[in-house]
Design an enzyme around this catalytic site. Structure first.
Site, mmCIF file in Angstrom:
data_model
loop_
_atom_site.group_PDB
_atom_site.id
_atom_site.type_symbol
_atom_site.label_atom_id
_atom_site.label_comp_id
_atom_site.label_asym_id
_atom_site.label_seq_id
_atom_site.Cartn_x
_atom_site.Cartn_y
_atom_site.Cartn_z
ATOM 1 N N ASN A 1 0.844 -1.191 0.000
ATOM 2 C CA ASN A 1 0.000 0.000 0.000
ATOM 3 C C ASN A 1 0.886 1.249 0.000
ATOM 4 O O ASN A 1 1.453 1.601 1.021
ATOM 5 C CB ASN A 1 -0.890 -0.030 1.258
ATOM 6 C CG ASN A 1 -1.779 1.193 1.361
ATOM 7 O OD1 ASN A 1 -1.932 1.947 0.396
ATOM 8 N ND2 ASN A 1 -2.363 1.412 2.536
ATOM 9 N N LYS B 1 -0.066 4.257 -0.350
ATOM 10 C CA LYS B 1 -0.808 5.433 0.149
ATOM 11 C C LYS B 1 -0.596 6.607 -0.812
ATOM 12 O O LYS B 1 -0.540 6.404 -2.022
ATOM 13 C CB LYS B 1 -0.389 5.768 1.574
ATOM 14 C CG LYS B 1 -0.346 4.546 2.481
ATOM 15 C CD LYS B 1 -0.263 4.897 3.924
ATOM 16 C CE LYS B 1 -0.072 3.646 4.737
ATOM 17 N NZ LYS B 1 -0.257 3.835 6.143
ATOM 18 N N HIS C 1 -9.825 0.992 4.574
ATOM 19 C CA HIS C 1 -8.560 1.255 5.268
ATOM 20 C C HIS C 1 -8.820 2.281 6.366
ATOM 21 O O HIS C 1 -9.634 3.197 6.204
ATOM 22 C CB HIS C 1 -7.506 1.778 4.276
ATOM 23 C CG HIS C 1 -6.144 1.833 4.881
ATOM 24 N ND1 HIS C 1 -5.750 2.864 5.704
ATOM 25 C CD2 HIS C 1 -5.104 0.972 4.828
ATOM 26 C CE1 HIS C 1 -4.507 2.620 6.113
ATOM 27 N NE2 HIS C 1 -4.096 1.475 5.598
ATOM 28 N N GLU D 1 -5.779 -4.908 10.769
ATOM 29 C CA GLU D 1 -4.792 -3.861 11.009
ATOM 30 C C GLU D 1 -5.166 -3.094 12.272
ATOM 31 O O GLU D 1 -5.997 -2.166 12.218
ATOM 32 C CB GLU D 1 -4.773 -2.876 9.837
ATOM 33 C CG GLU D 1 -4.473 -3.488 8.504
ATOM 34 C CD GLU D 1 -3.837 -2.478 7.556
ATOM 35 O OE1 GLU D 1 -2.680 -2.670 7.199
ATOM 36 O OE2 GLU D 1 -4.501 -1.483 7.214
ATOM 37 N N GLY E 1 2.079 2.310 11.065
ATOM 38 C CA GLY E 1 3.087 3.375 11.005
ATOM 39 C C GLY E 1 3.755 3.700 12.331
ATOM 40 O O GLY E 1 4.567 4.622 12.408
ATOM 41 N N SER F 1 2.998 -1.829 10.583
ATOM 42 C CA SER F 1 4.444 -1.766 10.874
ATOM 43 C C SER F 1 5.198 -3.048 10.535
ATOM 44 O O SER F 1 6.174 -3.376 11.223
ATOM 45 C CB SER F 1 4.677 -1.387 12.342
ATOM 46 O OG SER F 1 4.186 -0.097 12.600
ATOM 47 N N GLY G 1 2.606 -0.994 4.429
ATOM 48 C CA GLY G 1 2.629 0.405 3.998
ATOM 49 C C GLY G 1 4.066 0.875 3.824
ATOM 50 O O GLY G 1 4.696 0.640 2.790
ATOM 51 N N GLY G 2 4.612 1.513 4.860
ATOM 52 C CA GLY G 2 5.933 2.155 4.792
ATOM 53 C C GLY G 2 7.016 1.300 4.146
ATOM 54 O O GLY G 2 7.731 1.761 3.249
HETATM 55 C C1 PEP Z 1 -1.096 0.358 6.163
HETATM 56 O O1 PEP Z 1 -1.144 1.515 5.793
HETATM 57 O O2 PEP Z 1 -2.033 -0.377 5.891
HETATM 58 C C2 PEP Z 1 0.062 -0.104 6.911
HETATM 59 C C3 PEP Z 1 0.032 -1.307 7.396
HETATM 60 O O3 PEP Z 1 1.099 0.778 7.029
HETATM 61 P P1 PEP Z 1 2.514 0.481 7.758
HETATM 62 O O4 PEP Z 1 3.034 -0.792 7.217
HETATM 63 O O5 PEP Z 1 3.377 1.654 7.377
HETATM 64 O O6 PEP Z 1 2.245 0.419 9.220
#
Ligand code: PEP
Length: 237
Positions: free
Chosen positions: A7, A9, A86, A157, A163, A199, A220-221
């Site tokens: 993702n 974003k 989300h 999640e 994050g 994360s 995400g990140g």
């Molecule tokens: C997300 O945005 O769904 C996510 C899991 O982000 P991150 O991995 O950065 O925590």
């Protein structure tokens, strides 16, 4: 075979996407890695080599909804997946009613849905389960005739883990994911896959991989860095 959902974003510009694609060229396992770039870059991904999804869809099929993008327009760009619900969209835009409508539209148009659920803050096991149960019911009740084991996947999640660098311990995660699977099996007679998101990175993936019941990850990140995603792919079995 576990799924890996990337993702992006609202990150990365055109040049970054070009560099990203150059770096991952030919090294991605197409059948299990799905990219969710921002809409302007969906077309940059060659669909012969990559699975691509949208981070959202409009709740309506056509018409006067300024700023939205319809499922039909996204399908023309080549998506086969979408994320729905989300937490970042739930926070600013989407309530359970919209999420239910979006699931309906996606599944009616043969777009596989990654439905995100998760509690805002750390809660007791009982409170977490009751919160998740309500999010599942709101999404499933009006769509039960459309949902099957291949077209909808849950991403659990916990919002406090997104994050933040903090993730639930393995025991909690194992219990929560078991709860989600068992609840859906008992209530809707479906064996739905459940991903974990929040994360996920190179330094915690080996530990997460010890939890057998996780069917994959929403990342995400760490997905923004092509070398990280390639290393994660090699560690996720
Ligand atoms: C997300 O945005 O769904 C996510 C899991 O982000 P991150 O991995 O950065 O925590």
């Amino acid at each position: 075979m576990k799924l890996i959902c990337c993702n992006f974003k609202m990150n990365l510009l055109k040049k970054d996407i070009e560099n990203y694609l150059n770096n991952i060229n030919n090294k991605i396992e197409k059948e299990r890695v799905i990219f969710f770039p921002s809409i302007p870059y969906i077309e940059s991904f060659n669909k012969e080599n990559y699975l691509v999804g949208s981070q959202n869809i409009s709740f309506n099929e056509f018409g006067s909804i300024t700023g939205d993008t319809s499922i039909h327009q996204l399908k023309e760009l080549g998506i086969t997946y979408t994320i729905i619900g989300h937490s970042e969209r739930r926070k600013y835009f989407d309530d359970d009613k919209y999420i239910s409508k979006k699931i309906n539209l996606a599944l009616n148009n043969n777009i596989k849905t990654i439905l995100c659920i998760g509690e805002l803050e750390k809660l007791s096991e009982e409170e977490t389960n009751s919160f998740l149960k309500s999010e599942i019911d709101q999404a499933f009740l009006d769509n039960i005739n459309l949902i099957n084991e291949n077209n909808l996947i849950i991403a659990y999640e916990p919002i406090w883990a997104i994050g933040s660098g903090v993730i639930p311990d393995n025991n909690c995660l194992n219990n929560t994911i078991s709860f989600i699977k068992n609840y859906i099996k008992e209530s809707y007679n479906l064996n739905i896959k459940v991903l974990y998101g929040g994360s996920v990175k190179l330094d915690n993936i080996d530990n997460l991989e010890k939890i057998n019941i996780i069917d994959g990850y929403l990342i995400g990140g760490a997905s923004l860095n092509p070398s990280d995603i390639l290393s994660l792919q090699s560690k996720i079995k």
